[in-house]
Motif scaffolding. Structure first.
Motif, PDB file in Angstrom:
ATOM      1  N   CYS A  94       0.701  -1.202  -0.132  1.00 18.13           N
ATOM      2  CA  CYS A  94       0.237  -0.072   0.003  1.00 18.13           C
ATOM      3  C   CYS A  94       0.665   1.165   0.052  1.00 18.13           C
ATOM      4  N   PRO A  95       0.341   2.277  -0.500  1.00 18.63           N
ATOM      5  CA  PRO A  95       1.159   3.463  -0.510  1.00 18.63           C
ATOM      6  C   PRO A  95       1.755   3.950   0.969  1.00 18.63           C
ATOM      7  N   ASP A  96       1.050   3.876   1.929  1.00 16.20           N
ATOM      8  CA  ASP A  96       1.751   4.159   3.069  1.00 16.20           C
ATOM      9  C   ASP A  96       1.816   2.997   4.321  1.00 16.20           C
ATOM     10  N   MET A  97       3.036   2.400   4.510  1.00 10.96           N
ATOM     11  CA  MET A  97       3.161   1.402   5.182  1.00 10.96           C
ATOM     12  C   MET A  97       3.394   1.590   6.486  1.00 10.96           C
ATOM     13  N   ASP A  98       3.709   3.012   6.997  1.00  4.42           N
ATOM     14  CA  ASP A  98       4.145   3.277   8.219  1.00  4.42           C
ATOM     15  C   ASP A  98       3.369   2.583   9.437  1.00  4.42           C
ATOM     16  N   ILE A  99       2.004   2.941   9.251  1.00  2.00           N
ATOM     17  CA  ILE A  99       1.178   2.537  10.550  1.00  2.00           C
ATOM     18  C   ILE A  99       1.112   1.015  10.534  1.00  2.00           C
ATOM     19  N   GLU A 100       1.067   0.529   9.504  1.00  2.00           N
ATOM     20  CA  GLU A 100       1.094  -1.225   9.271  1.00  2.00           C
ATOM     21  C   GLU A 100       2.324  -1.570  10.026  1.00  2.00           C
ATOM     22  N   THR A 101       3.506  -1.140   9.673  1.00  2.00           N
ATOM     23  CA  THR A 101       4.565  -1.376  10.412  1.00  2.00           C
ATOM     24  C   THR A 101       4.631  -1.223  12.042  1.00  2.00           C
ATOM     25  N   SER A 102       4.234  -0.199  12.037  1.00  2.00           N
ATOM     26  CA  SER A 102       3.909   0.170  13.627  1.00  2.00           C
ATOM     27  C   SER A 102       3.011  -0.811  14.378  1.00  2.00           C
ATOM     28  N   PHE A 103       1.764  -1.187  13.677  1.00  2.00           N
ATOM     29  CA  PHE A 103       0.766  -2.108  14.289  1.00  2.00           C
ATOM     30  C   PHE A 103       1.638  -3.543  14.422  1.00  2.00           C
ATOM     31  N   PHE A 104       2.411  -3.932  13.361  1.00  2.00           N
ATOM     32  CA  PHE A 104       2.901  -5.215  13.645  1.00  2.00           C
ATOM     33  C   PHE A 104       3.883  -5.291  14.845  1.00  2.00           C
ATOM     34  N   LYS A 105       4.793  -4.156  14.917  1.00  2.00           N
ATOM     35  CA  LYS A 105       5.692  -4.062  16.123  1.00  2.00           C
ATOM     36  C   LYS A 105       4.917  -3.818  17.517  1.00  2.00           C
ATOM     37  N   VAL A 106       3.693  -3.650  17.419  1.00  2.00           N
ATOM     38  CA  VAL A 106       3.056  -3.382  18.682  1.00  2.00           C
ATOM     39  C   VAL A 106       2.612  -4.903  19.069  1.00  2.00           C
ATOM     40  N   LEU A 107       2.083  -5.524  18.115  1.00  2.00           N
ATOM     41  CA  LEU A 107       1.749  -6.967  18.420  1.00  2.00           C
ATOM     42  C   LEU A 107       2.883  -7.919  18.733  1.00  2.00           C
ATOM     43  N   GLU A 108       3.963  -7.540  18.165  1.00  2.52           N
ATOM     44  CA  GLU A 108       5.249  -8.471  18.395  1.00  2.52           C
ATOM     45  C   GLU A 108       5.548  -8.005  19.921  1.00  2.52           C
ATOM     46  N   SER A 112       1.407  -6.863  28.113  1.00  2.00           N
ATOM     47  CA  SER A 112       0.187  -6.725  29.035  1.00  2.00           C
ATOM     48  C   SER A 112      -0.920  -5.735  28.314  1.00  2.00           C
ATOM     49  N   PHE A 113      -2.041  -5.947  29.005  1.00  2.00           N
ATOM     50  CA  PHE A 113      -3.166  -5.156  28.600  1.00  2.00           C
ATOM     51  C   PHE A 113      -3.716  -4.550  29.735  1.00  2.00           C
ATOM     52  N   ILE A 114      -4.599  -3.320  29.696  1.00  2.00           N
ATOM     53  CA  ILE A 114      -5.395  -2.824  30.430  1.00  2.00           C
ATOM     54  C   ILE A 114      -6.774  -2.382  29.873  1.00  2.00           C
ATOM     55  N   ILE A 115      -8.030  -2.760  30.155  1.00  2.00           N
ATOM     56  CA  ILE A 115      -9.073  -2.273  29.865  1.00  2.00           C
ATOM     57  C   ILE A 115      -9.579  -1.192  30.932  1.00  2.00           C
ATOM     58  N   LYS A 116     -10.218  -0.107  30.205  1.00  5.37           N
ATOM     59  CA  LYS A 116     -10.754   0.831  31.224  1.00  5.37           C
ATOM     60  C   LYS A 116     -11.556   1.990  30.314  1.00  5.37           C
ATOM     61  N   ASN A 117     -12.791   2.329  30.789  1.00  9.50           N
ATOM     62  CA  ASN A 117     -13.568   3.170  30.123  1.00  9.50           C
ATOM     63  C   ASN A 117     -13.541   2.820  28.524  1.00  9.50           C
ATOM     64  N   ASP A 118     -13.884   1.913  28.099  1.00 14.39           N
ATOM     65  CA  ASP A 118     -13.983   1.427  26.814  1.00 14.39           C
ATOM     66  C   ASP A 118     -12.657   1.446  25.922  1.00 14.39           C
ATOM     67  N   LYS A 119     -11.347   1.750  26.621  1.00 17.09           N
ATOM     68  CA  LYS A 119     -10.119   1.700  25.942  1.00 17.09           C
ATOM     69  C   LYS A 119      -9.374   0.346  26.378  1.00 17.09           C
ATOM     70  N   LEU A 120      -8.672  -0.090  25.328  1.00 18.57           N
ATOM     71  CA  LEU A 120      -7.698  -1.135  25.409  1.00 18.57           C
ATOM     72  C   LEU A 120      -6.466  -0.580  25.195  1.00 18.57           C
ATOM     73  N   THR A 121      -5.643  -0.682  26.252  1.00 21.12           N
ATOM     74  CA  THR A 121      -4.199  -0.259  26.536  1.00 21.12           C
ATOM     75  C   THR A 121      -3.211  -1.487  26.256  1.00 21.12           C
ATOM     76  N   LEU A 122      -2.217  -1.376  25.450  1.00 21.37           N
ATOM     77  CA  LEU A 122      -1.435  -2.451  25.228  1.00 21.37           C
ATOM     78  C   LEU A 122      -0.043  -1.851  25.716  1.00 21.37           C
ATOM     79  N   LYS A 123       0.656  -2.740  26.315  1.00 23.29           N
ATOM     80  CA  LYS A 123       1.922  -2.279  27.185  1.00 23.29           C
ATOM     81  C   LYS A 123       3.108  -3.127  26.695  1.00 23.29           C
ATOM     82  N   ASP A 124       4.232  -2.612  26.342  1.00 16.41           N
ATOM     83  CA  ASP A 124       5.569  -3.665  26.395  1.00 16.41           C
ATOM     84  C   ASP A 124       5.988  -3.781  27.671  1.00 16.41           C
ATOM     85  N   SER A 125       7.201  -3.880  28.126  1.00 12.75           N
ATOM     86  CA  SER A 125       7.494  -4.348  29.480  1.00 12.75           C
ATOM     87  C   SER A 125       7.536  -3.027  30.268  1.00 12.75           C
ATOM     88  N   ASN A 126       7.563  -2.036  29.802  1.00 10.29           N
ATOM     89  CA  ASN A 126       7.440  -0.664  30.532  1.00 10.29           C
ATOM     90  C   ASN A 126       6.324   0.362  30.047  1.00 10.29           C
TER      91      ASN A 126
END
Length: 142
Positions: A94-108, A112-126
């Motif tokens: 696709c023309p702009d792959m930056d967001i996709e690249t970031s998205f895959f890095k997040v999944l990698e 851990s996760f937190i769910i609060k007020n209809d928001k899902l927050t994903l965290k790495d170690s820190n």
């Protein structure tokens, strides 16, 4: 000193609630709002999202260009723990792959996760690495 006792009880109750993570709260569709502190533009042709099926321990979604499918793993010892091994995707360019690249890095990198007020927050170690917003199912018109 009765006030301090009441405050202590409230603290204990809050702490208990925070650790009482129900995996079923992950069920459904979550639209990504930000990655590493940067907002995701809302006018994208394919808005990135992730959909959880807790019973099947599976996910599917869109990373901004390509479709994704895979599973997720949790840890009974740590109810906030989550990881996304073996996520696969289609391979379109696709023309702009930056967001996709970031998205895959997040999944990698997610630990851990937190769910609060209809928001899902994903965290790495820190740190917070992504924030998603719950997408309410709209009733189908008859």
């Amino acid at each position: 000193h009765s006030t301090s006792r009441r405050q202590r009880q409230m603290c204990i109750r809050d702490r208990k609630k925070a650790s009482d993570v129900k995996l079923s709260a992950l069920n459904g569709e979550w639209k990504i709002e930000e990655v590493n502190g940067e907002a995701i533009p809302s006018g994208m042709e394919k808005q990135p999202f992730i959909n959880f099926d807790v019973k099947k321990k599976s996910i599917h979604g869109n990373a901004g260009c390509n479709l994704i499918n895979g599973g997720f793993e949790t840890d009974k010892e740590n109810p906030r723990s989550i990881s996304f091994p073996n996520v696969i995707s289609t391979m379109m360019a696709c023309p702009d792959m930056d967001i996709e690249t970031s998205f895959f890095k997040v999944l990698e990198d997610t630990k851990s996760f937190i769910i609060k007020n209809d928001k899902l927050t994903l965290k790495d170690s820190n740190n917070v690495i992504a924030v998603f917003k719950a997408q309410k199912e709209t009733p189908k018109k008859e």
